[in-house]
Design an enzyme around this catalytic site. Structure first.
Site, short mmCIF file in Angstrom:
data_model
loop_
_atom_site.label_atom_id
_atom_site.label_comp_id
_atom_site.label_asym_id
_atom_site.label_seq_id
_atom_site.Cartn_x
_atom_site.Cartn_y
_atom_site.Cartn_z
N ARG A 235 -34.24 -28.69 30.98
CA ARG A 235 -35.34 -28.06 31.68
C ARG A 235 -36.31 -27.45 30.67
NH1 ARG A 235 -34.50 -30.73 35.40
NH2 ARG A 235 -34.29 -30.18 37.60
N ASP A 259 -38.13 -34.34 26.97
CA ASP A 259 -38.36 -35.05 28.24
C ASP A 259 -38.75 -34.06 29.32
OD1 ASP A 259 -38.33 -37.47 29.85
OD2 ASP A 259 -36.62 -36.55 30.88
N GLU A 264 -44.84 -28.35 33.08
CA GLU A 264 -45.00 -29.76 33.47
C GLU A 264 -45.40 -29.97 34.93
OE1 GLU A 264 -40.66 -31.41 34.78
OE2 GLU A 264 -40.90 -30.97 32.66
N HIS A 296 -40.51 -36.35 31.94
CA HIS A 296 -39.32 -36.02 32.73
C HIS A 296 -38.75 -37.29 33.37
CE1 HIS A 296 -37.37 -32.31 34.74
NE2 HIS A 296 -36.49 -33.28 34.63
#
Length: 330
Positions: A235, A259, A264, A296
Site C-alpha cells: 500500500r 506498484d 494514487e 497498482h
C-alpha cells in the site's frame, strides 16, 4: 436477489455473468464508483459490491442504511478506503477478498526487484539513445549475493520470499506474527530495524493501518544499509514518498519499485492520456531512472480477476442469506 456491481471493468464481465448464471442471481453493472450522487439507485437492490480506490464520503454509510443495504463487498484485499467505525455504527458489514492470487503479486514483486537490481530502465533508455556501451552505471548485482528482507510474511510475502530464496538470496523476515511455513526458508528478526539494517533488498508486504502509515519515513531510511533497493507492492501510504525521494537523491536508496503510490486514488487505474496529470510528485517518480513505477497492477492476472469477482459476489450473497460473511472486516 439483485446485486449492484459498482466499478465494473470489462475484464470482470465474464466472471460476473458466469457467477450470476450459476447462482441464479441478477447482477447489474455500473462502470463508475459508488458515491453519494448515485447511491439512491440501490433502493431497488439487495446488495452491493465495489472496487473502490478513493475513500468514501462519510455520509454514505447512513444513506446506505436508510436504503436498506446491509453490506458493502469490496473486490480487493485492501479496505483502507472505508471508515469501519461509521460502517459499524450504521449496521453495515464491510468485507474484502483477502486472498485472490498471492502468486500474482509475489511474481510481480520479484519481477520488479529484478528490474531495479539489473538497471533495466536505464539500459532501455540508453538503447533508445543508441548508446550500446557497457559501463559502470549499468553494472548490477546478482540476487544470490544479496540479503533480502521480507517485511510482512503473510501469503504474498511468504511466496515472494520463497521465490527469492530460490534465486540463492539469503532471506530474512519481520512480522508481528511469524509464519511457521516461512521459517523453512527465512530467518526472522526481532525488530523491523534489525531486518532493514541487514538488507540489500527490502520487499514490503503489509496492509495499511493507522499505525503503519508512513512507517517507511526519513528516520527509517536512515537506518537502512546505504545503497539499499526497495520494492513496495503493498500500500502506498506505508511509504512517505517525499522522504523516499530524498533518500534516492542522497544515495541512501539506490532504486525503488513502486506498484502503489500514496496519492494514487486520483489516477490509478484511470486513463489520463488526454488529460493533465497535476501531481508533480507522481510525474517526478515516473521520470526518474531509479524508480520503476506501475499503476497498482501487480495483482492483475486472469486468475486474480476471476477470484476477486467471485469473492466479492460470494460475500454479498452470504450476508443477504446468513446475516454475515466469512471475509467481513468489521
Amino acid at each position: 436477489m439483485r446485486i449492484m456491481m459498482f466499478g465494473t471493468r470489462e475484464d470482470e464481465l465474464n466472471a460476473a455473468n458466469e457467477w450470476a448464471a450459476r447462482n441464479d442471481i441478477e447482477v447489474v453493472f455500473d462502470k463508475g464508483p459508488l458515491t453519494m450522487d448515485n447511491a439512491d439507485v440501490l433502493k431497488d437492490f439487495d446488495g452491493v459490491t465495489t472496487s473502490q480506490t478513493a475513500p468514501f464520503d462519510d455520509a454514505i454509510y447512513e444513506r446506505l442504511r436508510e436504503l436498506g443495504i446491509k453490506q458493502v463487498a469490496q473486490r480487493s484485499a485492501g479496505f483502507d478506503m472505508f471508515n469501519l467505525d461509521k460502517a459499524t455504527e450504521n449496521g453495515l458489514i464491510i468485507s474484502n477478498v483477502p486472498s485472490y492470487s498471492p502468486n500474482a503479486i509475489a511474481e510481480y514483486a520479484v519481477m520488479a526487484a529484478m528490474n531495479i537490481i539489473r538497471n533495466t530502465k536505464m539500459i532501455q533508455n540508453k538503447l533508445k539513445q543508441h548508446d550500446f556501451t557497457w559501463n559502470k552505471a549499468i553494472i548490477s548485482k546478482e540476487m544470490r549475493s544479496m540479503t533480502v528482507a521480507i517485511i510482512g510474511t503473510g501469503r504474498i510475502g511468504t511466496i515472494t520470499g520463497r521465490i527469492l530464496h530460490g534465486f540463492g538470496a539469503k532471506v530474512i523476515g519481520y512480522d508481528l506474527y511469524p509464519n511457521e511455513e516461512a521459517k523453512t526458508f527465512l530467518t526472522y528478526t526481532e525488530t523491523l530495524e534489525e531486518a532493514i539494517a541487514q538488507a540489500d533488498l527490502i520487499s514490503i508486504h503489509m496492509p495499511l493501518t493507522k499505525e503503519n502509515h508512513h512507517m517507511f519515513n526519513a528516520e527509517l531510511f536512515a537506518k537502512m544499509k546505504k545503497g539499499v533497493f526497495i520494492v513496495n507492492t503493498a500500500r502506498g501510504g506505508i511509504v512517505d514518498t517525499k522522504a523516499l525521494i530524498d533518500a534516492l537523491n542522497s544515495g541512501q536508496v539506490t532504486a525503488v519499485a513502486l506498484d502503489t503510490y500514496e496519492n494514487e486514488a486520483t489516477y490509478f487505474p484511470k486513463d489520463f492520456s488526454d488529460k493533465k496529470v497535476e501531481d508533480e510528485m507522481l510525474l517526478h517518480l515516473i521520470d526518474r531512472e531509479d524508480v520503476f513505477i506501475s499503476q497498482h497492477i501487480a495483482f492483475y492476472t486472469e486468475t486474480a480477476v476471476m477470484n476477486l469477482v467471485e469473492g466479492g459476489l460470494d460475500s454479498v450473497k452470504q450476508v443477504i442469506e446468513m446475516g454475515t460473511c466469512d471475509n467481513r472486516v468489521n
